[in-house]
Design an enzyme around this catalytic site. Structure first.
Site, PDB file in Angstrom:
ATOM      1  N   GLU A 169       0.806  -1.219   0.000  1.00 42.57           N
ATOM      2  CA  GLU A 169       0.000   0.000   0.000  1.00 42.57           C
ATOM      3  C   GLU A 169       0.844   1.277   0.000  1.00 42.57           C
ATOM      4  O   GLU A 169       0.794   2.071   0.949  1.00 42.57           O
ATOM      5  CB  GLU A 169      -0.973   0.013   1.190  1.00 42.57           C
ATOM      6  N   GLU A 380      -5.107  -8.698   0.980  1.00 44.02           N
ATOM      7  CA  GLU A 380      -5.758  -8.349   2.245  1.00 44.02           C
ATOM      8  C   GLU A 380      -7.230  -8.140   1.999  1.00 44.02           C
ATOM      9  O   GLU A 380      -7.621  -7.509   1.010  1.00 44.02           O
ATOM     10  CB  GLU A 380      -5.234  -7.022   2.830  1.00 44.02           C
TER      11      GLU A 380
HETATM   12  C1  NOJ Z   1      -4.117  -2.141   5.131  1.00 41.58           C
HETATM   13  C2  NOJ Z   1      -2.765  -2.316   5.727  1.00 41.58           C
HETATM   14  O1  NOJ Z   1      -1.892  -2.934   4.843  1.00 41.58           O
HETATM   15  C3  NOJ Z   1      -2.789  -3.000   7.064  1.00 41.58           C
HETATM   16  O2  NOJ Z   1      -1.554  -2.771   7.667  1.00 41.58           O
HETATM   17  C4  NOJ Z   1      -3.956  -2.508   7.886  1.00 41.58           C
HETATM   18  O3  NOJ Z   1      -3.931  -3.008   9.193  1.00 41.58           O
HETATM   19  C5  NOJ Z   1      -5.244  -2.910   7.192  1.00 41.58           C
HETATM   20  N1  NOJ Z   1      -5.276  -2.313   5.883  1.00 41.58           N
HETATM   21  C6  NOJ Z   1      -6.509  -2.518   7.935  1.00 41.58           C
HETATM   22  O4  NOJ Z   1      -6.620  -1.142   7.999  1.00 41.58           O
END
Ligand code: NOJ
Length: 479
Positions: A169, A380
């Site tokens: 991200e 994710e």
């Molecule tokens: C994206 C991130 O990569 C992760 O670190 C985070 O905890 C989750 N989304 C949830 O917000």
């Protein structure tokens, strides 16, 4: 496909869970680790909602054998973890810290022994503090230091890692870290945020080259993007233009350079007055444009946008109330004065995010249509809810978390992936965020995403219904 239709996933589909170093490891001062920008950020008053830090987190640094057993029990075939850069190169002198490498060697070996494929992210936001002191991501040299680090990891772990993910991200690093300052290092400067965008792209390209220089074509290289699904509120020209503007800064700044070797001219036009792009040098775009073996996509929800009507007071970038991520995110990007992100609708998760599984199907199909030769993985997906612990009648003294909302979210989103595959998207895997409750960045430990609960004072792991449900989905390879 109706909600009751059974859908089999492809036989070689990868099911996994995901975590990230700073969010789970703890052991902040052990085996030679020095500060990352998140350690520093946590010490600044008011930055983290509950005033917490990553010093202990889930104590994963010590408890990985137990957690790998839990994964085994869950039945997943892969684990997406990240390496903490400040454990490998802790100080400005550039000394390689063997103790840090040894730790990950033990983790990777144990995963392999258990038949769980490691998917390793090289950078999940924990930049060594000394690199921030030297300018951080707005400094081009950080991308070069990153490539050295990538090469060292490839040499050390080339035999064990299944997939290398250069960045997680980068959107968050650039716009939350250097744009609205909601994340470490807490800088608010859109010129530097756009320099960060470019240097992260460059780091990706240099990192991919460094990995392949060590391992050749057998290295499987990826990057994980949180591509936004922006929906225009109406079909009007103005609302569509607002959507396009959001898409350019959210998605095209990565997809263009990484997959096509260009920055869309409209990005440059929209960023006029914010930056002069002096940081883009000749040859950079060729460096960034490296072959990708798989593209990782993180997906949680959608954004509904419309053109900001003249005269309506516009919220300035980054002034959302602390702890309100929708606001932080909506206001995080540069040149969005003309874009209004509407309040999320329907039942919201504990993050304040809307639930729109269809958005995941649409996104996977759209990316697959645009890049038909590219494999995709959902790296994710998950949801935070207010969980409660109940007694588990099936075992004396046992505990369980009944989390029906997380179960439903999980089912609907796995179904959304299945639907995308059925309609032609090339999706090879799904990773639930997260294996465990963990440190949710600026929101500290107030939000729980785990399939397994962590009781932080005792570090006890407690299964949730969603973890059991996921185990079933994995076993059946179907939803
Ligand atoms: C994206 C991130 O990569 C992760 O670190 C985070 O905890 C989750 N989304 C949830 O917000």
């Amino acid at each position: 496909m109706s909600d009751t239709h059974r859908f089999e996933l492809p036989a070689d589909f990868t099911w996994g869970t995901a975590t990230a170093s700073f969010q789970v490891e703890g052991a902040a001062r052990e085996d030679g680790r020095e500060d990352s920008i998140w350690d520093t950020f946590c010490r600044e008053p008011g930055r983290i909602l509950d005033g917490s830090n990553g010093d202990q987190a889930c104590d994963e640094y010590h408890r990985y054998p137990e957690d790998i057993s839990l994964m085994k029990e869950m039945g997943v075939g892969a684990y997406r973890l990240s390496v903490a850069w400040p454990r490998i190169f802790p100080s400005a002198q550039g000394r390689l810290n063997q103790a840090g490498l040894d730790h990950y060697r033990r983790v990777l070996d144990m995963l392999r022994d258990q038949g769980i494929k490691p998917v390793v992210t090289l950078y999940h936001w924990d930049l060594p503090q000394y690199l921030q002191d030297a300018g951080g991501w707005p400094n081009r040299d950080t991308a070069k230091r990153y490539a050295e680090y990538a090469g060292v990891l490839a040499r050390a772990f080339g035999d064990s890692v299944d997939t290398w993910t250069t960045l997680n991200e980068p959107w968050c690093t650039a716009y939350l870290g250097y744009g609205n300052g909601a994340h470490a290092p807490g800088i608010r400067d859109y010129d530097r945020a756009l320099a960060t965008v470019h240097h992260l792209n460059l780091a990706h390209g240099l990192g991919a080259q460094a990995i392949r220089a060590e391992l050749g074509d057998k290295a499987w290289v990826s990057v994980t993007l949180n591509l936004q699904v922006n929906r225009a509120e109406s079909g009007s020209e103005e609302d569509l233009a607002a959507k396009t503007r959001a898409d350019l800064f959210a998605n095209e700044v990565w997809l263009g350079p990484m997959l096509a070797g260009t920055y869309d001219q409209r990005i440059r036009e929209a960023a006029q007055g914010i930056t002069d792009w002096r940081f883009v040098r000749e040859g950079d775009l060729e460096t960034i444009h490296q072959p990708l073996d798989v593209l990782g996509i993180n997906y949680y929800s959608t954004n509904h946008v419309q053109a900001r009507r003249i005269g309506e007071g516009s919220t300035q970038a980054g002034v959302g109330p602390q702890g309100s991520l929708p606001d932080q995110e909506a206001n995080a990007m540069p040149a969005q004065e003309s874009v209004e992100t509407l309040p999320p609708r329907g039942e919201l998760t504990a993050m304040g995010w809307n639930q729109e599984p269809r958005g995941l199907t649409d996104l996977l199909l759209e990316v697959s249509h645009r890049f038909p030769d590219l494999d995709l993985m959902v790296t994710e997906n998950g949801s935070a809810w207010e969980d409660e612990v109940s007694p588990d009648p099936s075992q004396p003294g046992g505990k369980i978390v009944h989390d029906p909302k997380r179960v439903t979210y999980l089912e609907q989103h796995v179904r959304a992936v299945a639907k995308a595959i059925q309609d032609g998207a090339r999706v090879t895997g799904y990773f639930a965020w997260s294996l465990l409750d963990n440190f949710e960045w600026a929101l500290g430990y107030t939000k729980r995403f785990g399939l397994i609960r962590v009781d932080y004072p005792t570090q006890e792991r407690i299964w949730k219904d969603s973890g059991r449900r996921y185990a079933r989905i994995v076993k059946d390879n179907a939803i």
